[in-house]
Design a protein around this motif. Structure first.
Motif, PDB file in Angstrom:
ATOM      1  N   GLU A 119       0.052  12.956  -4.861  1.00 48.36           N
ATOM      2  CA  GLU A 119      -0.492  11.854  -4.012  1.00 48.36           C
ATOM      3  C   GLU A 119      -1.629  12.586  -2.970  1.00 48.36           C
ATOM      4  O   GLU A 119      -2.676  11.997  -2.983  1.00 48.36           O
ATOM      5  CB  GLU A 119       0.699  11.199  -3.199  1.00 48.36           C
ATOM      6  CG  GLU A 119       1.210  10.141  -3.911  1.00 48.36           C
ATOM      7  CD  GLU A 119       2.283   9.616  -3.447  1.00 48.36           C
ATOM      8  OE1 GLU A 119       2.442   9.745  -1.956  1.00 48.36           O
ATOM      9  OE2 GLU A 119       2.934   8.846  -3.831  1.00 48.36           O
ATOM     10  N   ARG A 129      -8.632   3.286  -8.313  1.00 44.57           N
ATOM     11  CA  ARG A 129      -7.535   3.016  -9.103  1.00 44.57           C
ATOM     12  C   ARG A 129      -6.282   4.114  -8.584  1.00 44.57           C
ATOM     13  O   ARG A 129      -5.148   3.603  -8.514  1.00 44.57           O
ATOM     14  CB  ARG A 129      -7.691   3.326 -10.441  1.00 44.57           C
ATOM     15  CG  ARG A 129      -6.642   3.074 -11.559  1.00 44.57           C
ATOM     16  CD  ARG A 129      -6.982   3.510 -12.723  1.00 44.57           C
ATOM     17  NE  ARG A 129      -6.670   5.314 -12.832  1.00 44.57           N
ATOM     18  CZ  ARG A 129      -7.568   5.856 -13.251  1.00 44.57           C
ATOM     19  NH1 ARG A 129      -7.940   5.532 -14.407  1.00 44.57           N
ATOM     20  NH2 ARG A 129      -7.573   7.403 -13.281  1.00 44.57           N
ATOM     21  N   LEU A 137      -4.852   2.850  -5.518  1.00 44.35           N
ATOM     22  CA  LEU A 137      -3.958   1.855  -5.266  1.00 44.35           C
ATOM     23  C   LEU A 137      -2.694   2.080  -5.866  1.00 44.35           C
ATOM     24  O   LEU A 137      -1.649   1.117  -5.648  1.00 44.35           O
ATOM     25  CB  LEU A 137      -4.821   0.785  -6.194  1.00 44.35           C
ATOM     26  CG  LEU A 137      -5.942   0.014  -5.417  1.00 44.35           C
ATOM     27  CD1 LEU A 137      -6.906  -1.025  -6.275  1.00 44.35           C
ATOM     28  CD2 LEU A 137      -5.497  -0.520  -4.240  1.00 44.35           C
ATOM     29  N   LEU A 138      -2.528   3.069  -6.818  1.00 45.40           N
ATOM     30  CA  LEU A 138      -1.514   3.209  -7.715  1.00 45.40           C
ATOM     31  C   LEU A 138      -0.652   4.107  -6.497  1.00 45.40           C
ATOM     32  O   LEU A 138       0.676   3.691  -6.673  1.00 45.40           O
ATOM     33  CB  LEU A 138      -1.666   4.366  -8.885  1.00 45.40           C
ATOM     34  CG  LEU A 138      -2.120   3.564 -10.215  1.00 45.40           C
ATOM     35  CD1 LEU A 138      -2.837   4.858 -11.207  1.00 45.40           C
ATOM     36  CD2 LEU A 138      -1.127   2.524 -10.517  1.00 45.40           C
ATOM     37  N   ALA A 172      -0.615   3.489  -3.317  1.00 41.67           N
ATOM     38  CA  ALA A 172      -0.106   2.316  -2.236  1.00 41.67           C
ATOM     39  C   ALA A 172       0.990   1.533  -3.091  1.00 41.67           C
ATOM     40  O   ALA A 172       1.956   1.388  -2.278  1.00 41.67           O
ATOM     41  CB  ALA A 172      -1.315   1.364  -2.029  1.00 41.67           C
ATOM     42  N   HIS A 173       0.882   1.294  -4.230  1.00 42.56           N
ATOM     43  CA  HIS A 173       1.831   0.501  -5.069  1.00 42.56           C
ATOM     44  C   HIS A 173       3.114   1.520  -5.002  1.00 42.56           C
ATOM     45  O   HIS A 173       4.361   0.863  -4.636  1.00 42.56           O
ATOM     46  CB  HIS A 173       1.449   0.125  -6.499  1.00 42.56           C
ATOM     47  CG  HIS A 173       2.650  -0.570  -7.199  1.00 42.56           C
ATOM     48  ND1 HIS A 173       2.739  -1.780  -6.972  1.00 42.56           N
ATOM     49  CD2 HIS A 173       3.255  -0.217  -8.095  1.00 42.56           C
ATOM     50  CE1 HIS A 173       3.816  -2.332  -7.783  1.00 42.56           C
ATOM     51  NE2 HIS A 173       3.970  -1.170  -8.478  1.00 42.56           N
ATOM     52  N   SER A 174       3.093   2.702  -5.403  1.00 47.39           N
ATOM     53  CA  SER A 174       4.278   3.607  -5.619  1.00 47.39           C
ATOM     54  C   SER A 174       5.029   3.775  -4.185  1.00 47.39           C
ATOM     55  O   SER A 174       6.130   3.547  -4.037  1.00 47.39           O
ATOM     56  CB  SER A 174       3.695   4.905  -6.123  1.00 47.39           C
ATOM     57  OG  SER A 174       4.860   5.939  -6.038  1.00 47.39           O
ATOM     58  N   ARG A 175       4.198   3.879  -3.245  1.00 49.65           N
ATOM     59  CA  ARG A 175       4.747   4.024  -1.829  1.00 49.65           C
ATOM     60  C   ARG A 175       5.378   2.629  -1.400  1.00 49.65           C
ATOM     61  O   ARG A 175       6.622   2.696  -0.871  1.00 49.65           O
ATOM     62  CB  ARG A 175       3.871   4.274  -0.714  1.00 49.65           C
ATOM     63  CG  ARG A 175       3.334   5.789  -0.874  1.00 49.65           C
ATOM     64  CD  ARG A 175       2.334   6.067   0.186  1.00 49.65           C
ATOM     65  NE  ARG A 175       1.875   7.579  -0.021  1.00 49.65           N
ATOM     66  CZ  ARG A 175       1.245   8.184   0.733  1.00 49.65           C
ATOM     67  NH1 ARG A 175       0.453   7.731   1.846  1.00 49.65           N
ATOM     68  NH2 ARG A 175       0.886   9.565   0.792  1.00 49.65           N
ATOM     69  N   GLY A 176       4.849   1.638  -1.736  1.00 47.08           N
ATOM     70  CA  GLY A 176       5.514   0.023  -1.566  1.00 47.08           C
ATOM     71  C   GLY A 176       6.871   0.078  -1.899  1.00 47.08           C
ATOM     72  O   GLY A 176       7.818  -0.539  -1.657  1.00 47.08           O
ATOM     73  N   GLN A 177       6.742   0.710  -3.282  1.00 50.26           N
ATOM     74  CA  GLN A 177       8.071   0.521  -4.178  1.00 50.26           C
ATOM     75  C   GLN A 177       9.311   1.432  -3.533  1.00 50.26           C
ATOM     76  O   GLN A 177      10.462   0.973  -3.686  1.00 50.26           O
ATOM     77  CB  GLN A 177       7.902   1.098  -5.709  1.00 50.26           C
ATOM     78  CG  GLN A 177       6.937   0.262  -6.349  1.00 50.26           C
ATOM     79  CD  GLN A 177       7.680  -1.153  -6.787  1.00 50.26           C
ATOM     80  OE1 GLN A 177       8.997  -1.148  -7.236  1.00 50.26           O
ATOM     81  NE2 GLN A 177       6.806  -2.014  -6.990  1.00 50.26           N
ATOM     82  N   ASP A 219      13.521  -2.825   1.558  1.00 51.43           N
ATOM     83  CA  ASP A 219      13.105  -4.315   1.579  1.00 51.43           C
ATOM     84  C   ASP A 219      13.449  -4.880   2.765  1.00 51.43           C
ATOM     85  O   ASP A 219      14.720  -4.934   3.280  1.00 51.43           O
ATOM     86  CB  ASP A 219      14.014  -5.163   0.303  1.00 51.43           C
ATOM     87  CG  ASP A 219      13.618  -6.565   0.310  1.00 51.43           C
ATOM     88  OD1 ASP A 219      12.882  -6.859   1.082  1.00 51.43           O
ATOM     89  OD2 ASP A 219      14.142  -7.115  -0.711  1.00 51.43           O
TER      90      ASP A 219
END
Length: 61
Positions: free
Chosen positions: A2, A42, A45-46, A48-53, A57
């Motif tokens: 990353e 791209r 964004l990948l 950011a998405h991975s970190r968000g996962q 929750d």
């Protein structure tokens, strides 16, 4: 991985800014800078998405 992608994005951003600031830059240079910027966006964004996962929750108590 990353951190490497983020650093690459910083380099691409600097290069794209230089191309945009150069009024003599031709179509090939602008298209190349835009292509690299899209690829870097791209990747970011990948990331950011991975970190968000990986974030917990906030709805789960």
């Amino acid at each position: 991985m990353e951190e490497e992608q983020i650093e690459c994005g910083n380099v691409v951003l600097e290069g794209a800014q230089e191309v945009l600031a150069d009024e003599a830059a031709g179509e090939v240079a602008v298209r190349s800078a835009l292509t690299q910027a899209v690829l870097s966006l791209r990747d970011v964004l990948l990331i950011a998405h991975s970190r968000g996962q990986r974030l917990p929750d906030p709805e789960v108590h």
